[in-house]
Design a protein around this motif. Structure first.
Motif, PDB file in Angstrom:
ATOM      1  N   GLY A 128      37.764  44.356  45.753  1.00  0.00           N
ATOM      2  CA  GLY A 128      38.551  43.425  46.559  1.00  0.00           C
ATOM      3  C   GLY A 128      38.245  43.529  48.035  1.00  0.00           C
ATOM      4  N   VAL A 129      38.108  44.749  48.541  1.00  0.00           N
ATOM      5  CA  VAL A 129      37.774  44.955  49.956  1.00  0.00           C
ATOM      6  C   VAL A 129      36.396  44.381  50.277  1.00  0.00           C
ATOM      7  CG1 VAL A 129      37.232  46.709  51.688  1.00  0.00           C
ATOM      8  CG2 VAL A 129      39.253  46.969  50.240  1.00  0.00           C
ATOM      9  N   LEU A 130      35.413  44.636  49.415  1.00  0.00           N
ATOM     10  CA  LEU A 130      34.058  44.135  49.644  1.00  0.00           C
ATOM     11  C   LEU A 130      34.023  42.599  49.650  1.00  0.00           C
ATOM     12  CD1 LEU A 130      31.945  46.595  47.439  1.00  0.00           C
ATOM     13  CD2 LEU A 130      32.080  46.520  49.942  1.00  0.00           C
ATOM     14  N   ALA A 174      36.560  40.523  50.218  1.00  0.00           N
ATOM     15  CA  ALA A 174      37.297  40.025  51.387  1.00  0.00           C
ATOM     16  C   ALA A 174      36.445  40.126  52.644  1.00  0.00           C
ATOM     17  CB  ALA A 174      38.604  40.809  51.553  1.00  0.00           C
ATOM     18  N   ALA A 175      35.727  41.231  52.798  1.00  0.00           N
ATOM     19  CA  ALA A 175      34.859  41.402  53.970  1.00  0.00           C
ATOM     20  C   ALA A 175      33.744  40.354  53.980  1.00  0.00           C
ATOM     21  CB  ALA A 175      34.261  42.810  53.977  1.00  0.00           C
ATOM     22  N   ALA A 176      33.152  40.114  52.813  1.00  0.00           N
ATOM     23  CA  ALA A 176      32.085  39.112  52.734  1.00  0.00           C
ATOM     24  C   ALA A 176      32.607  37.719  53.054  1.00  0.00           C
ATOM     25  CB  ALA A 176      31.463  39.142  51.332  1.00  0.00           C
ATOM     26  N   LEU A 177      33.791  37.378  52.535  1.00  0.00           N
ATOM     27  CA  LEU A 177      34.376  36.067  52.819  1.00  0.00           C
ATOM     28  C   LEU A 177      34.700  35.920  54.303  1.00  0.00           C
ATOM     29  CD1 LEU A 177      36.825  35.674  49.779  1.00  0.00           C
ATOM     30  CD2 LEU A 177      34.713  34.401  50.175  1.00  0.00           C
ATOM     31  N   TRP A 178      35.212  36.974  54.915  1.00  0.00           N
ATOM     32  CA  TRP A 178      35.547  36.934  56.351  1.00  0.00           C
ATOM     33  C   TRP A 178      34.297  36.658  57.177  1.00  0.00           C
ATOM     34  CZ3 TRP A 178      34.352  39.966  60.701  1.00  0.00           C
ATOM     35  CH2 TRP A 178      35.157  39.744  61.816  1.00  0.00           C
ATOM     36  N   VAL A 179      33.202  37.327  56.839  1.00  0.00           N
ATOM     37  CA  VAL A 179      31.947  37.116  57.578  1.00  0.00           C
ATOM     38  C   VAL A 179      31.457  35.681  57.408  1.00  0.00           C
ATOM     39  CG1 VAL A 179      29.500  37.744  57.671  1.00  0.00           C
ATOM     40  CG2 VAL A 179      31.246  39.536  57.484  1.00  0.00           C
ATOM     41  N   VAL A 180      31.500  35.175  56.175  1.00  0.00           N
ATOM     42  CA  VAL A 180      31.043  33.807  55.915  1.00  0.00           C
ATOM     43  C   VAL A 180      31.886  32.796  56.689  1.00  0.00           C
ATOM     44  CG1 VAL A 180      30.872  32.018  54.139  1.00  0.00           C
ATOM     45  CG2 VAL A 180      30.068  34.328  53.653  1.00  0.00           C
ATOM     46  N   THR A 202      43.947  42.545  46.106  1.00  0.00           N
ATOM     47  CA  THR A 202      43.463  43.202  47.324  1.00  0.00           C
ATOM     48  C   THR A 202      42.763  42.205  48.242  1.00  0.00           C
ATOM     49  OG1 THR A 202      43.167  45.286  46.128  1.00  0.00           O
ATOM     50  CG2 THR A 202      41.989  45.036  48.221  1.00  0.00           C
ATOM     51  N   ALA A 203      41.876  41.396  47.672  1.00  0.00           N
ATOM     52  CA  ALA A 203      41.158  40.404  48.478  1.00  0.00           C
ATOM     53  C   ALA A 203      42.129  39.401  49.098  1.00  0.00           C
ATOM     54  CB  ALA A 203      40.128  39.677  47.615  1.00  0.00           C
ATOM     55  N   GLY A 204      43.143  38.993  48.342  1.00  0.00           N
ATOM     56  CA  GLY A 204      44.106  38.026  48.848  1.00  0.00           C
ATOM     57  C   GLY A 204      44.906  38.556  50.014  1.00  0.00           C
ATOM     58  N   ILE A 205      45.408  39.790  49.905  1.00  0.00           N
ATOM     59  CA  ILE A 205      46.205  40.376  50.986  1.00  0.00           C
ATOM     60  C   ILE A 205      45.368  40.553  52.248  1.00  0.00           C
ATOM     61  CG2 ILE A 205      47.387  42.482  51.723  1.00  0.00           C
ATOM     62  CD1 ILE A 205      48.441  42.784  48.901  1.00  0.00           C
ATOM     63  N   ILE A 206      44.157  41.072  52.089  1.00  0.00           N
ATOM     64  CA  ILE A 206      43.306  41.310  53.260  1.00  0.00           C
ATOM     65  C   ILE A 206      42.946  39.998  53.946  1.00  0.00           C
ATOM     66  CG2 ILE A 206      41.037  42.125  54.014  1.00  0.00           C
ATOM     67  CD1 ILE A 206      41.199  44.272  51.848  1.00  0.00           C
ATOM     68  N   LEU A 207      42.502  39.026  53.177  1.00  0.00           N
ATOM     69  CA  LEU A 207      42.065  37.765  53.775  1.00  0.00           C
ATOM     70  C   LEU A 207      43.242  36.986  54.352  1.00  0.00           C
ATOM     71  CD1 LEU A 207      39.174  36.679  53.961  1.00  0.00           C
ATOM     72  CD2 LEU A 207      39.739  35.070  52.161  1.00  0.00           C
ATOM     73  N   GLY A 208      44.398  37.045  53.689  1.00  0.00           N
ATOM     74  CA  GLY A 208      45.570  36.338  54.186  1.00  0.00           C
ATOM     75  C   GLY A 208      46.054  36.861  55.519  1.00  0.00           C
ATOM     76  N   ASN A 209      45.778  38.138  55.816  1.00  0.00           N
ATOM     77  CA  ASN A 209      46.211  38.737  57.077  1.00  0.00           C
ATOM     78  C   ASN A 209      45.090  38.854  58.097  1.00  0.00           C
ATOM     79  OD1 ASN A 209      49.174  39.838  56.821  1.00  0.00           O
ATOM     80  ND2 ASN A 209      48.211  40.190  54.830  1.00  0.00           N
TER      81      ASN A 209
END
Length: 608
Positions: free
Chosen positions: A189-191, A193-199, A243-250
């Protein structure tokens, strides 16, 4: 599939119209379309149903986690942590014990059922919260519990099932399987979320189609997170999506509002499909085979185990007595236990354990159906009876003053709606997490559609005294709002506002008073500036019978450390109480002190 989606959308519309959670109508539709009804859907209709359900759960869990804000989670941390630890443990053990003795199940099957029925989940909580607009602290506690328990229940059930298959099960093996899956899910999930944030932040998504492309990228990311983690370890995908949802949502990402709206629409569609499809697989024969024991299990889960785990978990928190009772009533089970139980039943049948498979599916589906029908169908009526739905506060104008007032009220759990007609101002207010109704505040129909008829307070905070006067007049004469507060930008208009009988705040006089306080009362001025952060002031009605008839000098030491009663309103009289003043039920107490202590004091004073 077309029929399911169409019926699902109709169920959503009907639910909104009748203010009943949509899951009730979705289950009814599934039973009507399944083998026990019209027979349109059978177990052979969807050969790849487990995969469809899995990906649907990924979208639903991701969307629920995407809306959880860290500040809300921090505010509900004490409640949430207890619900997903102490509460989950009580639910697991309590359900297992009841299943063991009411149905005569082996301990391993009993604990497998108990592990599955820990899950509440956003699939069933979110539809309830859409029609029961409780305070933020209550909604956040329920949503956080649902998302975390979906993750832990799915993984816990898989681990219990795998331990059942070991010849020599050990605690070490249990912990290794459980922690391994949690770690896999969180890591993936962390990986992702990080990739989506960069994109989203640094890659050109084609300016003309950027919002659409951002929505599609996030949707694909949620599915990839689930699929990748589930490939590594079964049921780890739920943890990865959450995990990905919480990280990206914040995180600070572009097009966040469009992404949230899109994910919400997709979630409604897949939620409709999954609930109807799974409900169609329910066979009444499995339920009838449980007999009286099945009814005992369902009743125990609803009326004993859930209330017990909530009342223990929320003791001493900032939830009021009525809110604690409401949370204890809202614990419907949904997609996760249904889908995972179906998977386990197939494996048990393949290994010749038909009786255990029937017991597993029958018990899980009976509890799901019972909790959804009772808790979902009556949630709003229970909330209204317990008076846990906060009255609406309407704020006209989303300028700096309006937004600041809205943010302060929201932080205290009020149900705030802002009315604004400027598109730029609307976007700015929504980006700050405020609920905004777009329209002209001087239009009566706009006021009505925004909910003025159910509002306890109306605040006219625009920069135009003419608009504020009109709103004040409408709120007091046409809608009989309990409290109306108007901003007077020009001191010469204060008299006109006073003639309306509204509470008037003059910008000029207020600023002058604040400057005077800084000069003459610097300590008080500094403390006032800390309100809502380190300090707090709350006025609440005394409902705790343990305090009634007792002098203040006895009650004071029982309040949290830095929380004082500084004012009492008895009837129409407000005064600074003497130490020997005896409290009466219905007294309005003004509590002053540090933020957390005041919040705990409010919960204690209002405890029914």
């Amino acid at each position: 599939m077309a029929a399911i989606i169409a019926i699902g959308v109709f169920a959503q519309l009907l639910a909104d119209r009748l203010a009943v959670p949509s899951i009730v109508f979705l289950l009814i539709a599934g039973l009507g379309l399944g083998p026990e009804g019209l027979g349109v859907i059978t177990p052979d209709t969807f050969a790849s149903l487990p995969a469809i359900v899995g990906l649907s759960v990924a979208i639903i869990v991701f969307e629920g986690a995407f809306h959880l804000r860290t500040e809300d989670i921090r505010r509900a941390t004490k409640v949430s942590v207890r619900l997903v630890t102490v509460g989950a443990a009580i639910s697991l053990v309590g359900t297992a014990v009841v299943v063991r003795f009411a149905l005569g199940a082996d301990w391993d099957v009993a604990f497998l059922i108990g592990a599955l029925l820990v899950a509440t989940g956003p699939t069933v909580i979110s539809p309830i919260l859409r029609v029961v607009p409780v305070r933020d602290r209550v909604g956040t506690a329920l949503e956080t519990e649902g998302i975390v328990n979906d993750v832990t229940a799915a993984i816990l059930a898989v681990v219990v099932f795998k331990i059942m298959r070991l010849e020599e099960p050990t605690v070490a093996a249990f912990l290794e399987l459980f922690i391994g899956r949690i770690g896999t899910g969180v890591g993936v999930g962390v990986l992702v979320a990080a990739a989506l944030w960069v994109v989203l932040r640094y890659i050109d998504l084609s300016p003309g189609d950027a919002p659409r492309n951002a929505r599609l990228v996030v949707l694909a990311g949620a599915l990839v997170a689930f699929g990748a983690a589930d490939t590594v370890a079964s049921e780890a995908g739920v943890a990865a999506a959450a995990t990905a949802g919480i990280i990206l949502g914040n995180a600070d990402i572009p097009y966040e509002e469009q992404i949230a709206d899109f994910k919400g629409d997709v979630t409604l569609i897949v939620l409709s499909f999954v609930f109807i499809a799974l409900a169609a697989l329910l066979e009444f024969g499995d339920l009838m085979a449980l007999g009286v024991g099945g009814a005992v299990v369902a009743a125990a889960v609803i009326f004993v185990i859930r209330p017990l785990d909530v009342l223990v978990s929320t003791k001493g928190t900032n939830l009021t007595g009525s809110e604690r009772l409401f949370v204890s009533f809202v614990g419907p089970r949904g997609i996760i236990p249904a889908s995972v139980a179906t998977l386990f039943a197939v494996e048990l049948q393949n290994s010749g354990e038909t009786e255990a498979a029937t017991l597993l599916v029958g018990t899980v589906f009976l509890v799901i159906f019972s909790t959804v029908a009772l808790q979902g169908g009556f949630a709003r009526r229970i909330a209204e009876h317990l008076d846990v739905i906060p009255m609406r506060v309407l704020i006209i104008g989303s300028g700096r003053v309006g937004r600041e007032v809205a943010a302060r009220l929201e932080s205290r759990g009020e149900n705030v709606v802002v009315i604004e007609n400027d598109e730029t101002a609307v976007e700015r207010a929504r980006s700050e997490g405020l609920t905004v109704h777009m329209g002209d505040g001087t239009d009566v129909e706009t006021l009505r559609s925004a909910g003025i008829e159910s509002a306890k307070t109306v605040v006219a905070a625009t920069g135009s005294d003419e608009v504020n006067l009109f709103v004040g007049q409408q709120a007091t004469t046409n809608f009989d709002v309990e409290r109306v507060v108007c901003r007077a930008n020009d001191p010469s208009n204060v008299e006109a506002f006073d003639d309306l009988g509204v509470d008037t705040i003059s910008s000029t006089f207020t600023v002058a008073q604040a400057i005077d306080d800084v000069i003459e009362r610097p300590a008080m001025a500094q403390w006032v500036n800390m309100l809502g952060d380190e300090g707090d002031v709350q006025e609440v009605t005394l409902r705790n019978e343990a305090f009634v008839g007792r002098p203040l000098n006895e009650v004071g030491p029982e309040l949290p450390g830095r929380c004082l009663v500084v004012l009492v309103t008895h009837g129409e009289e407000t005064f600074v109480p003497e130490a020997t003043y005896e409290l009466s039920e219905g007294d309005r107490l003004t509590l002053v002190g540090e933020y957390d202590d005041v919040q705990e004091g409010v919960a204690l004073v209002t405890e029914g």
